[in-house]
Design a protein around this motif. Sequence first.
Motif, PDB file in Angstrom:
ATOM      1  N   GLY A   1      49.964  11.644  89.860  1.00  0.00           N
ATOM      2  CA  GLY A   1      51.100  12.162  90.617  1.00  0.00           C
ATOM      3  C   GLY A   1      52.257  12.492  89.706  1.00  0.00           C
ATOM      4  O   GLY A   1      52.993  13.447  89.923  1.00  0.00           O
ATOM      5  N   GLU A   2      52.427  11.680  88.645  1.00  0.00           N
ATOM      6  CA  GLU A   2      53.523  11.916  87.703  1.00  0.00           C
ATOM      7  C   GLU A   2      53.354  13.254  87.010  1.00  0.00           C
ATOM      8  O   GLU A   2      54.288  14.041  86.866  1.00  0.00           O
ATOM      9  CB  GLU A   2      53.547  10.782  86.681  1.00  0.00           C
ATOM     10  N   ASN A   3      52.138  13.559  86.585  1.00  0.00           N
ATOM     11  CA  ASN A   3      51.872  14.828  85.924  1.00  0.00           C
ATOM     12  C   ASN A   3      51.954  16.000  86.889  1.00  0.00           C
ATOM     13  O   ASN A   3      52.327  17.112  86.517  1.00  0.00           O
ATOM     14  CB  ASN A   3      50.501  14.803  85.255  1.00  0.00           C
ATOM     15  N   GLN A   4      51.589  15.744  88.174  1.00  0.00           N
ATOM     16  CA  GLN A   4      51.735  16.795  89.176  1.00  0.00           C
ATOM     17  C   GLN A   4      53.188  17.185  89.328  1.00  0.00           C
ATOM     18  O   GLN A   4      53.538  18.364  89.397  1.00  0.00           O
ATOM     19  CB  GLN A   4      51.159  16.324  90.520  1.00  0.00           C
ATOM     20  N   ASP A   5      54.106  16.165  89.403  1.00  0.00           N
ATOM     21  CA  ASP A   5      55.536  16.447  89.500  1.00  0.00           C
ATOM     22  C   ASP A   5      56.013  17.169  88.245  1.00  0.00           C
ATOM     23  O   ASP A   5      56.836  18.086  88.299  1.00  0.00           O
ATOM     24  CB  ASP A   5      56.325  15.160  89.687  1.00  0.00           C
ATOM     25  N   ALA A   6      55.508  16.743  87.078  1.00  0.00           N
ATOM     26  CA  ALA A   6      55.900  17.379  85.820  1.00  0.00           C
ATOM     27  C   ALA A   6      55.479  18.841  85.811  1.00  0.00           C
ATOM     28  O   ALA A   6      56.226  19.722  85.366  1.00  0.00           O
ATOM     29  CB  ALA A   6      55.293  16.630  84.637  1.00  0.00           C
ATOM     30  N   THR A   7      54.269  19.119  86.307  1.00  0.00           N
ATOM     31  CA  THR A   7      53.792  20.503  86.362  1.00  0.00           C
ATOM     32  C   THR A   7      54.633  21.325  87.327  1.00  0.00           C
ATOM     33  O   THR A   7      54.922  22.496  87.087  1.00  0.00           O
ATOM     34  CB  THR A   7      52.315  20.529  86.792  1.00  0.00           C
ATOM     35  N   ARG A   8      55.065  20.661  88.414  1.00  0.00           N
ATOM     36  CA  ARG A   8      55.874  21.347  89.429  1.00  0.00           C
ATOM     37  C   ARG A   8      57.259  21.707  88.891  1.00  0.00           C
ATOM     38  O   ARG A   8      57.809  22.762  89.191  1.00  0.00           O
ATOM     39  CB  ARG A   8      55.992  20.451  90.654  1.00  0.00           C
ATOM     40  N   PHE A   9      57.847  20.794  88.077  1.00  0.00           N
ATOM     41  CA  PHE A   9      59.221  21.001  87.641  1.00  0.00           C
ATOM     42  C   PHE A   9      59.331  21.373  86.149  1.00  0.00           C
ATOM     43  O   PHE A   9      60.448  21.451  85.634  1.00  0.00           O
ATOM     44  CB  PHE A   9      60.055  19.732  87.911  1.00  0.00           C
ATOM     45  N   GLY A  10      58.222  21.562  85.467  1.00  0.00           N
ATOM     46  CA  GLY A  10      58.319  21.927  84.053  1.00  0.00           C
ATOM     47  C   GLY A  10      57.009  22.503  83.523  1.00  0.00           C
ATOM     48  O   GLY A  10      55.975  22.480  84.203  1.00  0.00           O
ATOM     49  N   ARG A  11      57.069  22.992  82.306  1.00  0.00           N
ATOM     50  CA  ARG A  11      55.858  23.545  81.668  1.00  0.00           C
ATOM     51  C   ARG A  11      56.047  23.542  80.152  1.00  0.00           C
ATOM     52  O   ARG A  11      57.188  23.445  79.661  1.00  0.00           O
ATOM     53  CB  ARG A  11      55.577  24.957  82.154  1.00  0.00           C
ATOM     54  N   ILE A  12      54.924  23.667  79.444  1.00  0.00           N
ATOM     55  CA  ILE A  12      54.943  23.802  77.976  1.00  0.00           C
ATOM     56  C   ILE A  12      54.160  25.066  77.638  1.00  0.00           C
ATOM     57  O   ILE A  12      52.974  25.206  78.008  1.00  0.00           O
ATOM     58  CB  ILE A  12      54.301  22.572  77.300  1.00  0.00           C
ATOM     59  N   ASP A  13      54.817  26.007  76.956  1.00  0.00           N
ATOM     60  CA  ASP A  13      54.117  27.266  76.671  1.00  0.00           C
ATOM     61  C   ASP A  13      53.223  27.110  75.444  1.00  0.00           C
ATOM     62  O   ASP A  13      53.146  26.017  74.829  1.00  0.00           O
ATOM     63  CB  ASP A  13      55.104  28.425  76.520  1.00  0.00           C
ATOM     64  N   SER A  14      52.611  28.176  75.077  1.00  0.00           N
ATOM     65  CA  SER A  14      51.608  28.111  74.006  1.00  0.00           C
ATOM     66  C   SER A  14      52.185  27.739  72.657  1.00  0.00           C
ATOM     67  O   SER A  14      51.486  27.178  71.800  1.00  0.00           O
ATOM     68  CB  SER A  14      50.880  29.475  73.895  1.00  0.00           C
ATOM     69  N   ASP A  15      53.458  28.031  72.429  1.00  0.00           N
ATOM     70  CA  ASP A  15      54.044  27.670  71.128  1.00  0.00           C
ATOM     71  C   ASP A  15      54.642  26.271  71.117  1.00  0.00           C
ATOM     72  O   ASP A  15      55.261  25.856  70.143  1.00  0.00           O
ATOM     73  CB  ASP A  15      55.106  28.703  70.715  1.00  0.00           C
ATOM     74  N   GLY A  16      54.462  25.528  72.254  1.00  0.00           N
ATOM     75  CA  GLY A  16      54.949  24.137  72.333  1.00  0.00           C
ATOM     76  C   GLY A  16      56.350  23.987  72.884  1.00  0.00           C
ATOM     77  O   GLY A  16      56.865  22.861  72.971  1.00  0.00           O
ATOM     78  N   THR A  17      57.002  25.062  73.277  1.00  0.00           N
ATOM     79  CA  THR A  17      58.358  24.951  73.862  1.00  0.00           C
ATOM     80  C   THR A  17      58.254  24.349  75.259  1.00  0.00           C
ATOM     81  O   THR A  17      57.421  24.767  76.072  1.00  0.00           O
ATOM     82  CB  THR A  17      59.028  26.330  73.937  1.00  0.00           C
ATOM     83  N   VAL A  18      59.127  23.363  75.495  1.00  0.00           N
ATOM     84  CA  VAL A  18      59.106  22.639  76.775  1.00  0.00           C
ATOM     85  C   VAL A  18      60.224  23.184  77.645  1.00  0.00           C
ATOM     86  O   VAL A  18      61.377  23.308  77.199  1.00  0.00           O
ATOM     87  CB  VAL A  18      59.292  21.127  76.569  1.00  0.00           C
ATOM     88  N   TYR A  19      59.873  23.513  78.897  1.00  0.00           N
ATOM     89  CA  TYR A  19      60.853  24.028  79.858  1.00  0.00           C
ATOM     90  C   TYR A  19      60.933  23.123  81.076  1.00  0.00           C
ATOM     91  O   TYR A  19      59.921  22.547  81.500  1.00  0.00           O
ATOM     92  CB  TYR A  19      60.451  25.447  80.317  1.00  0.00           C
ATOM     93  N   VAL A  20      62.138  23.043  81.640  1.00  0.00           N
ATOM     94  CA  VAL A  20      62.328  22.352  82.910  1.00  0.00           C
ATOM     95  C   VAL A  20      62.757  23.392  83.922  1.00  0.00           C
ATOM     96  O   VAL A  20      63.521  24.319  83.618  1.00  0.00           O
ATOM     97  CB  VAL A  20      63.373  21.222  82.820  1.00  0.00           C
TER      98      VAL A  20
END
Length: 406
Positions: A3-22
């Motif tokens: 569930g924690e990772n589901q919320d993380a996927t819902r509110f953020g992502r990491i692109d192919s170059d490793g940049t983390v977005y919220v």
Amino acid sequence: MSGENQDATRFGRIDSDGTVYVKTGAGERAIGSWQAGSPEEGLAHYARRYADIVTEADLLAARLNTGNADPTQTSAAIKKLRASLDDAHAIGDLDALAARLDELAGRAESKASEAKEAKVAARADAVARKETLAKEAEDLAESSQQWKSTGDRLKAIADEWKTIHGADRKSDQALWRRFAAARDAFTRRRGAHFATLDSERKTIAVRKEELIAEAEKLSRSEDWADTASALKGLMTEWKAAGRVAPDAEQKLWKRFRAAQDAFFTRRSEVFSARDAEQKDNLAKKRDLLTTAEAIDVDADPQAAQNAFREIQAQWEDIGHVPRDAMSGLSRRLRAVDDKIRAALDVAWRRTPVAENPLLAQMREQVAKAEKQLERAKNDGDARRIKKAEEALNGKRQFLQLAEKAQ
């Protein structure tokens, strides 16, 4: 996926170059770079940072709800945490957390305002209470002559003063100086009083000896009402005279009290005897009333009147009865008298003038009553005069009624 990772996927992502977005309502925001593992591990890492912020918010909310912490400090901490969300390197529902912190901030500010108002009110209350105590001390210091009780009260005021907290320092010091000055003034006045007390006690002792002599003289009196009043007056004077040394005061008081007790004991004995006599008189008059009320008026009104007169004579000889029984007894006796008078009136109206011996008898009774009045006047007995006049007037009235009825 947890569930924690589901919320993380819902509110953020990491692109192919490793940049983390919220992800927020305002759009995506880069918050870091993840190169240490898989994207799932990176999202979980930033989700845990969000969870830490939520935990901090929970702690602040708990502090606010319990009311144990300073609301001003809690408000500042909430605002600080809220401001940090704009740059937070965390993935989660930052918009919801921001809304929650805004609500907490509003509550914290409200509580801080209430706490400030309460503090101001508490300060005003503390100043008012100390003002009241200072004023009381000043009033006592100015005029009280109850030396022991006032001294005890001033000590109690000082003790109470120490329990009152919250007044501002300036007001507290000014009020304390007023209280201390009042206490010192009372102490000086009390010292001056006791400094002159010894000489005054000699004068007081002389006056109390005089009061004792008067009380002992009155203790032999049999003028119960006036003497009781006079002794009460002496008691008032005794209290107003002041006090001598405790041992001497006790001896003087015993003598004075003994004189009063002697009088009131004798009065009580006399009153008890009088009450017993009046109760006995009451029983006798009730017996006479029973006899009077049993008279057969209709059979022979004249004989009934003669019997009633004998009862009246006995009635007067018996004497006083308790005051609360007097009116009832008199009312019943008058009822018998009225019944006999009415019967006599009817008898007179029925008897022809030429054959009515009652008219001549009534004239004789009027003449006899006139002689009794004359003898009473010669003796100068006011009570007998009044009684004879009332009897004569009554007999004259009946005679006039009888003559008119012929």
